[in-house]
Design an enzyme around this catalytic site. Structure first.
Site, PDB file in Angstrom:
ATOM      1  N   CYS A  48       0.826  -1.211   0.000  1.00  0.00           N
ATOM      2  CA  CYS A  48       0.000   0.000   0.000  1.00  0.00           C
ATOM      3  C   CYS A  48       0.862   1.264   0.000  1.00  0.00           C
ATOM      4  O   CYS A  48       1.820   1.364   0.765  1.00  0.00           O
ATOM      5  CB  CYS A  48      -0.921  -0.006   1.222  1.00  0.00           C
ATOM      6  N   CYS A  52       0.260   4.969   6.845  1.00  0.00           N
ATOM      7  CA  CYS A  52      -0.364   4.797   8.163  1.00  0.00           C
ATOM      8  C   CYS A  52       0.646   4.153   9.133  1.00  0.00           C
ATOM      9  O   CYS A  52       1.146   3.053   8.861  1.00  0.00           O
ATOM     10  CB  CYS A  52      -1.619   3.947   8.050  1.00  0.00           C
ATOM     11  N   CYS A  55       0.423   0.390  10.385  1.00  0.00           N
ATOM     12  CA  CYS A  55      -0.004  -0.673   9.473  1.00  0.00           C
ATOM     13  C   CYS A  55       1.133  -1.529   8.920  1.00  0.00           C
ATOM     14  O   CYS A  55       2.165  -1.022   8.480  1.00  0.00           O
ATOM     15  CB  CYS A  55      -0.798  -0.065   8.327  1.00  0.00           C
ATOM     16  N   CYS A  92     -16.378  -9.527   5.984  1.00  0.00           N
ATOM     17  CA  CYS A  92     -15.770  -8.222   5.731  1.00  0.00           C
ATOM     18  C   CYS A  92     -14.479  -8.416   4.943  1.00  0.00           C
ATOM     19  O   CYS A  92     -13.609  -9.187   5.352  1.00  0.00           O
ATOM     20  CB  CYS A  92     -15.427  -7.530   7.045  1.00  0.00           C
ATOM     21  N   CYS A 123     -19.310  -6.580   3.860  1.00  0.00           N
ATOM     22  CA  CYS A 123     -18.684  -5.286   4.160  1.00  0.00           C
ATOM     23  C   CYS A 123     -17.350  -5.253   3.419  1.00  0.00           C
ATOM     24  O   CYS A 123     -16.691  -6.281   3.303  1.00  0.00           O
ATOM     25  CB  CYS A 123     -18.447  -5.131   5.660  1.00  0.00           C
ATOM     26  N   CYS A 183     -19.629   1.963   8.228  1.00  0.00           N
ATOM     27  CA  CYS A 183     -18.886   1.354   9.336  1.00  0.00           C
ATOM     28  C   CYS A 183     -17.661   2.230   9.530  1.00  0.00           C
ATOM     29  O   CYS A 183     -16.813   2.326   8.640  1.00  0.00           O
ATOM     30  CB  CYS A 183     -18.490  -0.075   8.967  1.00  0.00           C
ATOM     31  N   ARG A 255     -18.014  -2.640  17.645  1.00  0.00           N
ATOM     32  CA  ARG A 255     -17.198  -3.852  17.509  1.00  0.00           C
ATOM     33  C   ARG A 255     -15.895  -3.744  18.273  1.00  0.00           C
ATOM     34  O   ARG A 255     -15.104  -2.823  18.051  1.00  0.00           O
ATOM     35  CB  ARG A 255     -16.906  -4.153  16.017  1.00  0.00           C
TER      36      ARG A 255
HETATM   37  N1  SAM Z   1      -6.566   0.240   3.152  1.00  0.00           N
HETATM   38  C1  SAM Z   1      -7.851   0.475   3.603  1.00  0.00           C
HETATM   39  C2  SAM Z   1      -7.949   1.692   4.490  1.00  0.00           C
HETATM   40  O1  SAM Z   1      -7.025   1.970   5.248  1.00  0.00           O
HETATM   41  O2  SAM Z   1      -8.969   2.375   4.452  1.00  0.00           O
HETATM   42  C3  SAM Z   1      -8.508  -0.691   4.282  1.00  0.00           C
HETATM   43  C4  SAM Z   1      -7.733  -1.614   5.192  1.00  0.00           C
HETATM   44  S1  SAM Z   1      -7.130  -0.902   6.695  1.00  0.00           S
HETATM   45  C5  SAM Z   1      -6.017  -2.134   7.223  1.00  0.00           C
HETATM   46  C6  SAM Z   1      -8.538  -0.870   7.776  1.00  0.00           C
HETATM   47  C7  SAM Z   1      -8.371  -0.346   9.177  1.00  0.00           C
HETATM   48  O3  SAM Z   1      -7.781  -1.342   9.994  1.00  0.00           O
HETATM   49  C8  SAM Z   1      -7.519   0.874   9.397  1.00  0.00           C
HETATM   50  O4  SAM Z   1      -8.176   2.052   9.101  1.00  0.00           O
HETATM   51  C9  SAM Z   1      -7.224   0.781  10.878  1.00  0.00           C
HETATM   52  O5  SAM Z   1      -8.202   1.464  11.631  1.00  0.00           O
HETATM   53  C10 SAM Z   1      -7.282  -0.725  11.155  1.00  0.00           C
HETATM   54  N2  SAM Z   1      -5.921  -1.254  11.446  1.00  0.00           N
HETATM   55  C11 SAM Z   1      -4.936  -1.461  10.541  1.00  0.00           C
HETATM   56  N3  SAM Z   1      -3.806  -1.899  11.143  1.00  0.00           N
HETATM   57  C12 SAM Z   1      -4.070  -1.963  12.467  1.00  0.00           C
HETATM   58  C13 SAM Z   1      -3.302  -2.316  13.618  1.00  0.00           C
HETATM   59  N4  SAM Z   1      -2.029  -2.682  13.518  1.00  0.00           N
HETATM   60  N5  SAM Z   1      -3.895  -2.280  14.834  1.00  0.00           N
HETATM   61  C14 SAM Z   1      -5.184  -1.898  14.935  1.00  0.00           C
HETATM   62  N6  SAM Z   1      -5.969  -1.543  13.893  1.00  0.00           N
HETATM   63  C15 SAM Z   1      -5.426  -1.561  12.668  1.00  0.00           C
HETATM   64 FE1  SF4 Z   2      -2.792   1.175   3.368  1.00  0.00          FE
HETATM   65 FE2  SF4 Z   2      -2.657   0.057   5.773  1.00  0.00          FE
HETATM   66 FE3  SF4 Z   2      -3.176   2.648   5.558  1.00  0.00          FE
HETATM   67 FE4  SF4 Z   2      -5.045   0.858   4.760  1.00  0.00          FE
HETATM   68  S1  SF4 Z   2      -4.296   1.173   6.831  1.00  0.00           S
HETATM   69  S2  SF4 Z   2      -4.390   2.720   3.681  1.00  0.00           S
HETATM   70  S3  SF4 Z   2      -3.685  -0.774   4.009  1.00  0.00           S
HETATM   71  S4  SF4 Z   2      -1.266   1.624   4.935  1.00  0.00           S
END
Ligand code: SAM
Ligand code: SF4
Ligand code: DTB
Length: 309
Positions: A48, A52, A55, A92, A123, A183, A255
């Protein structure tokens, strides 16, 4: 409904038993004593371009991750059948995109069809959507779209720089306008202050559409990410957040999402008593482990709570 920061702070800082008591009464008035089970599948993992800080799937982070392109439809059907047998209500699908390409929207439409064929809700969380993309997913039969605000507007820039807070709100607006259920939640334990957690809850109440589902994640600390070594969240803060969200969103499923592996059974139970009534069910979240099905079923049995299917 809109609320001021001070109003929300007043609720958040009530003596804890009073807070839980209020939240639990609201929960009982609006829901059966059940827990919704959702099954999570990472249909496109890693690579990606976003940054973030929490992530495992960001190109910018130095994580150990096996990448995969969009999963074959047969794999989605296989997992859907098992999920249904386990009493799961919704499947989901997560995709590591800044925003999904047309090919991903097309594939998602096939996934939706096969999941719906087995009678389960759907979802998707694929990043930012424009109005047209949201409409396409609605037409394909999608029920919910997940897009989190993640944290307070004030703390947001410390965690993510490649997508603005406002862009997230715009996606939620597009999703709601397309008639999809929203959501939207966030993550606790990313080094935010208590004021940030209250401001995060306020931002949820300010969304253009009332979410039907609010995921509260506790950070899963991932090696190679900037948040790897952040201080642990005080669990009482998790309880206060859940209870305050329950009070402000009486009819929304809350959730208890990522991070349950780090909670004891009693801590999880306190979260359920404070208003959480949905979990991810299945041994894996997107890229990290989740509680086993057996452990979850055994906990529900001990609590005398049934799954909502
Ligand atoms: N890439 C898309 C996005 O960010 O909108 C969808 C997938 S992303 C992994 C979905 C959500 O998972 C993130 O917005 C975050 O809130 C949650 N998430 C991701 N990594 C996480 C982590 N290490 N611990 C807790 N929540 C996490
Ligand atoms: Fe990409 Fe992870 Fe951010 Fe979703 S949460 S946009 S997968 S970096
Ligand atoms: C959400 O709020 N939590 C889920 C779901 N939406 C997509 C994701 C949790 C991911 C936890 C870390 C991982 O497994 O990579």
């Amino acid at each position: 409904m809109k609320h001021t920061f001070n109003e929300i702070e007043k609720i958040y800082q009530k003596p804890i038993f009073e807070l839980i008591e209020t939240a639990y009464a609201i929960q009982k008035n609006n829901f059966e004593a059940d827990i919704e089970l959702c099954h999570l599948v990472s249909v496109k993992t890693g690579g990606c371009p976003e940054d973030c800080g929490y992530c495992s799937q960001s190109n910018k982070n130095h994580t150990e991750l096996k990448l995969n392109a969009l999963l074959p439809i047969e794999e989605i059907e296989r997992q859907t059948i098992i999920a249904k047998q386990n009493g799961v209500k919704r499947v989901c699908l997560g995709g590591a995109y800044k925003s999904p390409p047309t090919s991903a929207i097309d594939k998602a439409s096939e996934y939706i069809k096969v999941i719906k064929k087995h009678g389960l809700e759907t979802c998707i969380t694929f990043g930012s959507l424009n109005q047209e993309q949201a409409q396409q997913l609605k037409t394909a039969g999608l029920d919910y779209y997940n897009h989190n605000i993640d944290t307070s507007p004030e703390h947001y820039g410390n965690v993510i720089t490649t997508r603005t807070f406002q862009e997230r709100i715009d996606t939620i607006d597009n999703v709601g306008k397309a008639g999809l259920k929203v959501c939207c939640g966030g993550i606790l334990g990313m080094g935010e202050t208590q004021q940030d957690r209250i401001s995060f809850i306020k931002a949820l109440t300010d969304l253009p559409f009332v979410p039907d589902s609010i995921p509260i994640n506790m950070l899963v600390k991932i090696k190679g990410t900037p948040l790897e070594k952040v201080e642990d969240l005080d669990k009482f803060e998790l309880i206060r957040t859940i209870a305050t969200v329950r009070i402000l969103f009486p009819k929304t499923r809350v959730r208890l999402s990522a991070g349950r592996l780090k909670l004891t059974e009693l801590e999880q139970s306190m979260c359920f008593m404070s208003g959480a009534n949905s979990i991810f069910f299945g041994e894996k979240l997107l890229t990290t482990p989740n509680n086993t099905e057996n452990n979850d079923l055994s906990l529900l049995k001990k609590l005398g709570i049934s799954a909502n299917a």
